[in-house]
Design a protein around this motif. Structure first.
Motif, mmCIF file in Angstrom:
data_model
loop_
_atom_site.group_PDB
_atom_site.id
_atom_site.type_symbol
_atom_site.label_atom_id
_atom_site.label_comp_id
_atom_site.label_asym_id
_atom_site.label_seq_id
_atom_site.Cartn_x
_atom_site.Cartn_y
_atom_site.Cartn_z
ATOM 1 N N TRP A 177 -2.899 -7.108 4.988
ATOM 2 C CA TRP A 177 -2.827 -6.034 5.978
ATOM 3 C C TRP A 177 -1.583 -5.196 5.754
ATOM 4 O O TRP A 177 -0.567 -5.680 5.284
ATOM 5 C CB TRP A 177 -2.794 -6.620 7.390
ATOM 6 C CG TRP A 177 -3.991 -7.474 7.687
ATOM 7 C CD1 TRP A 177 -4.075 -8.832 7.565
ATOM 8 C CD2 TRP A 177 -5.273 -7.037 8.114
ATOM 9 N NE1 TRP A 177 -5.334 -9.260 7.900
ATOM 10 C CE2 TRP A 177 -6.094 -8.177 8.244
ATOM 11 C CE3 TRP A 177 -5.821 -5.793 8.407
ATOM 12 C CZ2 TRP A 177 -7.413 -8.109 8.644
ATOM 13 C CZ3 TRP A 177 -7.131 -5.722 8.816
ATOM 14 C CH2 TRP A 177 -7.911 -6.874 8.933
ATOM 15 N N LYS A 178 -1.662 -3.926 6.162
ATOM 16 C CA LYS A 178 -0.479 -3.069 6.135
ATOM 17 C C LYS A 178 0.507 -3.578 7.168
ATOM 18 O O LYS A 178 0.122 -4.171 8.169
ATOM 19 C CB LYS A 178 -0.841 -1.613 6.449
ATOM 20 C CG LYS A 178 -1.513 -0.892 5.312
ATOM 21 C CD LYS A 178 -1.651 0.579 5.619
ATOM 22 C CE LYS A 178 -2.249 1.266 4.403
ATOM 23 N NZ LYS A 178 -2.301 2.709 4.573
ATOM 24 N N ALA A 179 1.788 -3.307 6.905
ATOM 25 C CA ALA A 179 2.832 -3.666 7.856
ATOM 26 C C ALA A 179 3.544 -2.404 8.308
ATOM 27 O O ALA A 179 3.590 -1.407 7.590
ATOM 28 C CB ALA A 179 3.822 -4.624 7.220
ATOM 29 N N SER A 180 4.083 -2.460 9.505
ATOM 30 C CA SER A 180 4.866 -1.362 10.045
ATOM 31 C C SER A 180 5.983 -1.974 10.875
ATOM 32 O O SER A 180 5.711 -2.787 11.763
ATOM 33 C CB SER A 180 3.986 -0.454 10.898
ATOM 34 O OG SER A 180 4.757 0.577 11.474
ATOM 35 N N ALA A 181 7.214 -1.607 10.579
ATOM 36 C CA ALA A 181 8.367 -2.143 11.316
ATOM 37 C C ALA A 181 8.352 -3.671 11.319
ATOM 38 O O ALA A 181 8.540 -4.307 12.337
ATOM 39 C CB ALA A 181 8.423 -1.586 12.728
ATOM 40 N N ASN A 182 8.094 -4.260 10.156
ATOM 41 C CA ASN A 182 8.103 -5.716 9.969
ATOM 42 C C ASN A 182 7.043 -6.456 10.771
ATOM 43 O O ASN A 182 7.202 -7.629 11.090
ATOM 44 C CB ASN A 182 9.480 -6.298 10.264
ATOM 45 C CG ASN A 182 10.510 -5.805 9.284
ATOM 46 O OD1 ASN A 182 10.208 -5.617 8.104
ATOM 47 N ND2 ASN A 182 11.728 -5.581 9.750
#
Length: 188
Positions: free
Chosen positions: A144-149
């Motif tokens: 999955w993509k990550a955003s802000a850890n």
């Protein structure tokens, strides 16, 4: 009051805006490097260019040019450096390495040693039964993509190299008989 000297360093970033520093790069993704190297700022009236040598623990050795971001800044940036999996071919313009290889970038001609080390990563692993320690075959693994850890609900963008051409691939893999999975090229 005298200002404290700025230490010479080379840092990897997650994009060509050179805003977010990283300590690793996904194999297959470009490597963005910038050096803060006051020692390399010899002529304050011009944008200077210096040689950067990148080596890794797989035996690769590549040479690039770093251009100062402006006259008298002491900040030198490289154009995006391609990365890939072995086989290693020194001097081909691509930093090739295996998962976990250490990469060293160095500016050798500034009178002081300016260098940094980062790690190449390649999303891969083994799924196993935590009670028996046996590998789990045919397990479905999604990256999955990550955003802000934190993970998002959006599958990661995965590509693969086919006959030297980057092509889209699936964000879901099925483990083999030994429980292993591997995502070839994942965008950061």
């Amino acid at each position: 009051t005298a200002l404290a000297p700025i230490p010479n360093s080379i840092q990897a970033y997650d994009g060509n805006d050179f805003k977010r520093a990283v300590s690793s790069v996904d194999i297959g993704s470009p490597l963005y490097l910038a050096a803060t190297a006051v020692a390399c700022n010899i002529d304050p009236t011009t944008k200077e260019t210096h040689v950067v040598i990148i080596t890794d623990s797989s035996g690769d050795r590549e040479t690039y040019s770093a251009v100062e971001s402006g006259a008298n800044t002491g900040v030198f940036q490289l154009t995006p450096v391609p990365t890939g999996l072995p086989p290693v071919q020194a001097g081909d313009g691509t930093v090739e390495g295996k998962n976990g290889d250490l990469v060293t970038a160095e500016i050798p001609d500034c009178g002081v040693k300016v260098q940094s080390t980062l790690t190449l990563i390649d999303p891969a692993g083994v799924i196993f039964d935590s009670k028996t320690n046996s590998p789990v075959a045919n397990a479905i693994v999604t990256i999955w993509k990550a955003s802000a850890n934190a993970c998002t609900t959006t599958p990661a963008t995965v590509n693969e190299l086919v006959n030297g051409v980057v092509q889209p691939s699936d964000a879901t893999e099925t483990t083999d008989a030994t429980g292993q999975y591997h995502f070839p090229l994942v965008e950061p």
